[in-house]
Design a protein around this motif. Structure first.
Motif, PDB file in Angstrom:
ATOM      1  N   HIS A  40      69.219   7.493  72.951  1.00 16.87           N
ATOM      2  CA  HIS A  40      68.960   8.739  72.073  1.00 16.87           C
ATOM      3  C   HIS A  40      67.444   8.630  71.516  1.00 16.87           C
ATOM      4  CE1 HIS A  40      68.964  10.175  67.846  1.00 16.87           C
ATOM      5  NE2 HIS A  40      69.718  11.386  68.383  1.00 16.87           N
ATOM      6  N   ALA A 106      71.481  15.469  68.866  1.00 17.36           N
ATOM      7  CA  ALA A 106      72.645  14.745  68.247  1.00 17.36           C
ATOM      8  C   ALA A 106      71.835  13.869  67.089  1.00 17.36           C
ATOM      9  CB  ALA A 106      73.178  13.765  69.099  1.00 17.36           C
ATOM     10  N   LYS A 107      72.467  13.741  66.167  1.00 15.45           N
ATOM     11  CA  LYS A 107      71.894  12.819  64.999  1.00 15.45           C
ATOM     12  C   LYS A 107      71.894  11.404  65.337  1.00 15.45           C
ATOM     13  CE  LYS A 107      71.796  12.189  60.019  1.00 15.45           C
ATOM     14  NZ  LYS A 107      72.345  12.538  58.816  1.00 15.45           N
ATOM     15  N   PRO A 115      78.745   8.629  69.315  1.00 14.79           N
ATOM     16  CA  PRO A 115      78.644   9.688  69.451  1.00 14.79           C
ATOM     17  C   PRO A 115      79.863  10.781  69.094  1.00 14.79           C
ATOM     18  CG  PRO A 115      77.864   8.874  71.008  1.00 14.79           C
ATOM     19  CD  PRO A 115      78.907   7.801  70.559  1.00 14.79           C
ATOM     20  N   THR A 116      79.674  11.781  68.778  1.00 16.57           N
ATOM     21  CA  THR A 116      80.790  12.752  68.623  1.00 16.57           C
ATOM     22  C   THR A 116      81.321  13.211  69.955  1.00 16.57           C
ATOM     23  OG1 THR A 116      79.439  14.849  68.706  1.00 16.57           O
ATOM     24  CG2 THR A 116      80.062  13.904  66.436  1.00 16.57           C
ATOM     25  N   VAL A 119      79.135  15.733  71.692  1.00 10.24           N
ATOM     26  CA  VAL A 119      78.190  15.239  72.067  1.00 10.24           C
ATOM     27  C   VAL A 119      78.335  14.526  73.357  1.00 10.24           C
ATOM     28  CG1 VAL A 119      76.065  13.358  71.910  1.00 10.24           C
ATOM     29  CG2 VAL A 119      76.582  14.870  69.867  1.00 10.24           C
TER      30      VAL A 119
END
Length: 134
Positions: A40, A106-107, A115-116, A119
């Motif tokens: 990321h 993505a945060k 991650p969600t 994502v």
């Protein structure tokens, strides 16, 4: 699957160049050895970095998938494992890096983070379009 936030230009250098070592002040937890992770790109760049090139201006997005294959400490006594390696830090060795066909917004967070599902689904789809990523 976990993600690791890395500041630019280093995340881009992992995804699109030859950077296969991540410099960290902390030892890789054993449970992550051999793990496939998301790379990321953080929200802020490393203001001390002097690497330039394409793909280095993406922020707050997953840019690649990689496998962590090892970890060792460089005590600064000799030239270590890579041009990218810095002395007196832990070197996390990366392999099987697949850059995503398009970054996934993505945060991020400090350390390893989860991650969600959205994502992960987007990363899986885009990594398939890049080549076998997950």
């Amino acid at each position: 699957m976990k993600a690791l936030t890395i500041r630019q230009p280093w995340a881009g250098a992992i995804a699109h160049q030859t950077k296969r070592v991540e410099n960290r002040t902390w030892k890789l937890p054993a449970k992550h050895h051999g793990a496939r992770i998301l790379i990321h790109a953080g929200a802020q760049p490393d203001r001390h970095a002097q690497v330039h090139g394409e793909h280095l201006d993406v922020y707050s997005a997953v840019v690649a998938v990689a496998t962590i294959t090892g970890c060792h400490f460089d005590n600064g006594n000799q030239v270590c494992c890579s041009y990218w390696a810095q002395p007196n830090l832990y070197h996390w060795e990366l392999a099987d890096v697949v850059a995503l066909s398009k970054p996934v917004p993505a945060k991020g967070a400090l350390g390893f983070w989860t991650p969600t599902d959205d994502v992960l689904a987007a990363v899986q789809w885009r990594s398939r379009n890049s080549r076998e990523g997950l």
